[in-house]
Design an enzyme around this catalytic site. Structure first.
Site, mmCIF file in Angstrom:
data_model
loop_
_atom_site.group_PDB
_atom_site.id
_atom_site.type_symbol
_atom_site.label_atom_id
_atom_site.label_comp_id
_atom_site.label_asym_id
_atom_site.label_seq_id
_atom_site.Cartn_x
_atom_site.Cartn_y
_atom_site.Cartn_z
ATOM 1 N N SER A 139 0.845 -1.195 0.000
ATOM 2 C CA SER A 139 0.000 0.000 0.000
ATOM 3 C C SER A 139 0.882 1.247 0.000
ATOM 4 O O SER A 139 1.674 1.424 -0.916
ATOM 5 C CB SER A 139 -0.964 -0.040 1.191
ATOM 6 O OG SER A 139 -1.935 0.970 1.086
ATOM 7 N N ASP B 151 3.575 13.956 -8.712
ATOM 8 C CA ASP B 151 4.697 13.132 -9.120
ATOM 9 C C ASP B 151 4.855 13.251 -10.633
ATOM 10 O O ASP B 151 4.060 12.729 -11.397
ATOM 11 C CB ASP B 151 4.428 11.682 -8.711
ATOM 12 C CG ASP B 151 5.601 10.779 -9.030
ATOM 13 O OD1 ASP B 151 5.576 9.631 -8.591
ATOM 14 O OD2 ASP B 151 6.533 11.223 -9.716
ATOM 15 N N HIS C 296 -7.671 -4.921 -1.740
ATOM 16 C CA HIS C 296 -6.378 -4.362 -1.360
ATOM 17 C C HIS C 296 -5.577 -5.303 -0.465
ATOM 18 O O HIS C 296 -4.349 -5.266 -0.448
ATOM 19 C CB HIS C 296 -6.608 -3.028 -0.638
ATOM 20 C CG HIS C 296 -5.382 -2.199 -0.492
ATOM 21 N ND1 HIS C 296 -4.604 -1.806 -1.560
ATOM 22 C CD2 HIS C 296 -4.790 -1.662 0.610
ATOM 23 C CE1 HIS C 296 -3.600 -1.068 -1.131
ATOM 24 N NE2 HIS C 296 -3.686 -0.973 0.190
#
Length: 753
Positions: A616, A668, A703
């Site tokens: 994660s 980013d 997840h």
């Protein structure tokens, strides 16, 4: 409401002076020669402590709780006296039920059956009401079809508020009143949408009864215009995959995209009159409601915590129920970082002639407990110092005491204290002079508590009276069997220490050394960070004997592991946390690289085999750390990573990074991709060779990677990866038979550049 099925047996242990044997303030090392095996550690630890969790019952007799007998009956027990009474016979318990909740007067039970998971916290179910005296079982809705989203008893009468089809209903003595008519795919009444459930409330409800049960506050969410995201399920839990994958579409707001809007509503239960309370704390498109709490013992006043969209400004708004007037009673500017939504407001009532509520705030630079006037005004600090309050465990308005856990000893520890909001005297309930990790669960009236020692040694639980925190009444869970079993093993050697950055901050480190560690040998090292804002991995809690312990113990692997909590992580003060604001992925990898360089000062560290693995946010941090090209890390494993925060959900990302418009430089700019598949494609197109990139998809897993056998496969693959990396020799990198260099070596041909 699920409770232990074995607690009643444990209570027969009787009076205990103190846990035997006493725990040393350090992780156990075992006492034998056995080493942990793969099957004992993965996909989950099989050698682990047991614990007891109780849902206390608020009744005339303090210390009562519900347990379940071996045959399934529900038993009302008193943890102090061991007296018990069968409330629901086994033949009255619905088969395959998922959960249950007792009516406050214990005359009925609300059952959830036919459970179907929705998101992390939410689910659909059928609900039934059992009248204990009559033995009758009645459906909450006659035509229910496993589609009720939430149901809750009123605290005072025979009412139940429930949500179905995103509409709110009130059930009372067998009669149902539909309160809202506009629920649908984009309108949610009394339950959160996906992003509020995941990032704001961490729960499946958005409705709150007043203490006297006469009013209900609830939120309405409108997702109209929020962009959708499609999640394909290729096997869809079928033995043979369908020709076309099932596609789940959810409204998923990303950075700078439209968020769901939210409204605040009040409902008079008796008259069914609903009132929309205008929310003016922030504009509709710049509003997040993070918490709702009643600030009265009846229904006079209710408050909500409002944030601006990027959650660095906060206003507490009080609403007078009769007049419907709203007033900002507290506000804060947190633009030096962000403001955490701690869900910690609690009404305490009169203190020296003025009404107060309690809350946690880090406005001073450290998270502490404050009293705030219900009508606004100067706060009163109950705790102070360069340490943090982690959680409020119990507010006892009779004794004027607040029980809480804190990091007063060290940021990696937790000790239990009380503080009087009358005298401000703070008292430890445990030995707070040594490293330990405690929490506690208090009975409904606050007369008793189960103290849970959670590490660093073998956990245990004891029962205490709040009148005497020195002498336990009983041992609840001793974990004697685990203590005995560990004597057969030679465990990894776990230690904790700090390293100091050039800028002056210290980083907490947890180190695992192989059981047969020899300082004259060379050892590969795996860093295992999470590193996300406000998180903590390095703590004195029990060291799970999981995958990290396995790769440290296996003689063919013998990895040293380092877990480092970088800047931005929790419980070291606001300045330490907020350092990463608006620049996630900048300081964190610097700290991991610095820690790795400090590691290499140890002669036993193999500089050619230094890896990093994270999940994660830890997966994101792994990728960013490798991106620094520091020359320190030789491999990385990135699991379920966030790869570009512009593509993550808005309410998490904007809390720390703000919007694209507010923080254009914070995005980013190095890697643009929608998900890991695109990252893989980007790396391949960038010329990364096959020996340097391995990818694995778990298509139908969430997840946590738990679908079918995915977890088993994943850990086998991880074990192979770290083994292969240990075998890798930098002077002779592995080459496939088709490599031009191999052909050149075999046939004397000049390899092409």
């Amino acid at each position: 409401m699920k409770t232990s099925q074995f607690l009643s047996l444990l209570l027969l242990a009787g009076i205990a002076q103190a846990i035997v044997p006493p725990r040393e303030p350090r992780p156990p090392t075992g006492g034998g020669n056995k080493l942990l095996t793969y099957k004992e550690c993965v996909p989950r630890a099989t050698i682990s402590p047991r614990s007891t969790s109780l849902a206390w019952i608020n009744s005339d007799e303090d210390g009562q709780y519900i347990s379940q007998s071996d045959d399934g009956a529900l038993i009302l027990q008193n943890i102090v006296t061991n007296t018990n009474k069968t409330l629901v016979a086994a033949d009255k318990v619905p088969k395959g039920y998922y959960d249950y909740w007792f009516k406050p007067d214990l005359s009925a039970v609300l059952w959830a059956t036919n459970y179907t998971k929705q998101y992390r916290h939410s689910y659909f179910a059928n609900y039934f009401i059992l009248d204990i005296e009559k033995g009758s079982l009645t459906p909450l809705a006659q035509d229910q079809a496993g589609d009720i989203q939430y149901a809750q008893w009123s605290p005072m009468d025979n009412s139940i508020a429930y949500v179905r089809g995103n509409d709110l209903y009130i059930w009372n003595n067998g009669k149902t009143k539909r309160i809202t008519e506009n629920g649908g795919p984009d309108i949610f009444n009394g339950v959160p949408d996906w992003v509020y459930e995941e990032e704001i409330f961490g729960d499946r409800f958005a409705l709150w009864f007043s203490p006297d049960g006469e009013y209900l506050a609830y939120l309405r969410f409108n997702e109209t215009g929020v962009p959708t995201y499609t999640i394909p399920y290729y096997k869809n839990k079928q033995k043979i995959a369908p020709a076309y994958p099932r596609e789940l579409e959810i409204r998923y707001p990303k950075v700078s995209a439209k968020n769901p809007t939210v409204q605040f509503h009040l409902l008079n239960i008796a008259s069914s009159q609903e009132t929309t309370i205008p929310v003016t704390a922030f504009p509709e498109n710049d509003l997040v409601i993070g918490e709702v709490a009643w600030l009265s013992s009846g229904h006079d006043s209710v408050a909500y915590r409002a944030f601006n969209r990027v959650q660095d400004r906060e206003k507490i708004v009080s609403v007078k129920v009769e007049s419907k007037e709203s007033k900002v009673i507290r506000e804060r500017d947190g633009t030096d970082g962000w403001i955490d939504n701690l869900l910690s407001m609690s009404y305490i009532g009169d203190v020296n002639g003025k009404e107060y509520y309690v809350d946690i705030s880090d406005a001073s630079g450290w998270a502490h407990i404050y009293l705030y006037p219900v009508d606004g005004g100067k706060e009163i600090a109950l705790t102070t110092g360069e340490w943090e309050v982690v959680a409020i465990l119990k507010v006892d308005t009779m004794k004027k005491l607040i029980y809480f856990t804190s990091t007063k000893y060290h940021s990696t520890t937790r000790h239990v204290y009380s503080v009087s909001y009358d005298t401000k005297v703070m008292t430890p309930l445990v030995n707070d002079k040594e490293a330990a990790y405690y929490t506690a669960s208090f009975s409904a009236k606050g007369g008793y508590y189960i103290l849970s020692y959670q590490g660093p040694n073998v956990p245990y639980q004891e029962l205490y009276s709040t009148k005497d925190s020195k002498k336990p009444l009983k041992t609840i869970t001793s974990n004697d069997a685990l203590l005995e079993k560990l004597k057969e093993y030679k465990l990894p050697k776990v230690s904790f220490f700090e390293i100091k950055l050039p800028s002056g901050e210290t980083l907490n480190v947890k180190q695992r050394l192989p059981p047969n560690f020899n300082p004259h040998k060379k050892y590969p090292v795996l860093f295992t960070p999470y590193g996300g804002p406000g998180a903590q991995e390095v703590s004195q809690a029990w060291n799970s004997l999981d995958f990290k312990s396995y790769i440290t113990s296996d003689p063919e692997l013998e990895y040293v592991t380092w877990t480092v909590d970088n800047r931005g992580t929790g419980y070291k003060g606001r300045k330490f946390r907020s350092a990463v604001a608006k620049r996630l992925g900048f300081l964190e990898p610097q700290d991991q690289v610095f820690a790795a360089k400090e590691l290499l000062k140890n002669r036993w560290a193999d500089k050619d085999h230094i890896g990093i693995w994270g999940w994660s946010y830890g997966g994101f941090l792994t990728a960013k750390t490798l991106e620094t090209d520091s020359g320190v890390f030789t491999f990385g494993i990135s699991t379920a990573p966030v790869s570009d925060f512009r593509l993550y959900d808005s309410m998490y990302t904007e809390r720390y990074m703000k919007t694209v418009e507010l923080n254009a430089d914070g995005c980013d700019d190095n890697v643009h991709f929608q998900n890991a598949a695109v990252l893989s494609n980007t790396l391949m197109n960038g010329g990364v060779t096959a020996d340097k990139l391995t990818t694995q998809w778990f298509t139908d897993s969430d997840h946590g990677i738990r679908y079918d056998m995915d977890s088993t496969y994943q850990y086998k693959q991880l074990a192979k990866m770290v083994y292969d990396q240990k075998q890798r020799r930098p002077e002779r990198p592995p080459m496939h038979q088709w490599s031009k260099r191999v052909l050149a070596a075999l046939f004397g041909e000049r390899a092409e550049e």
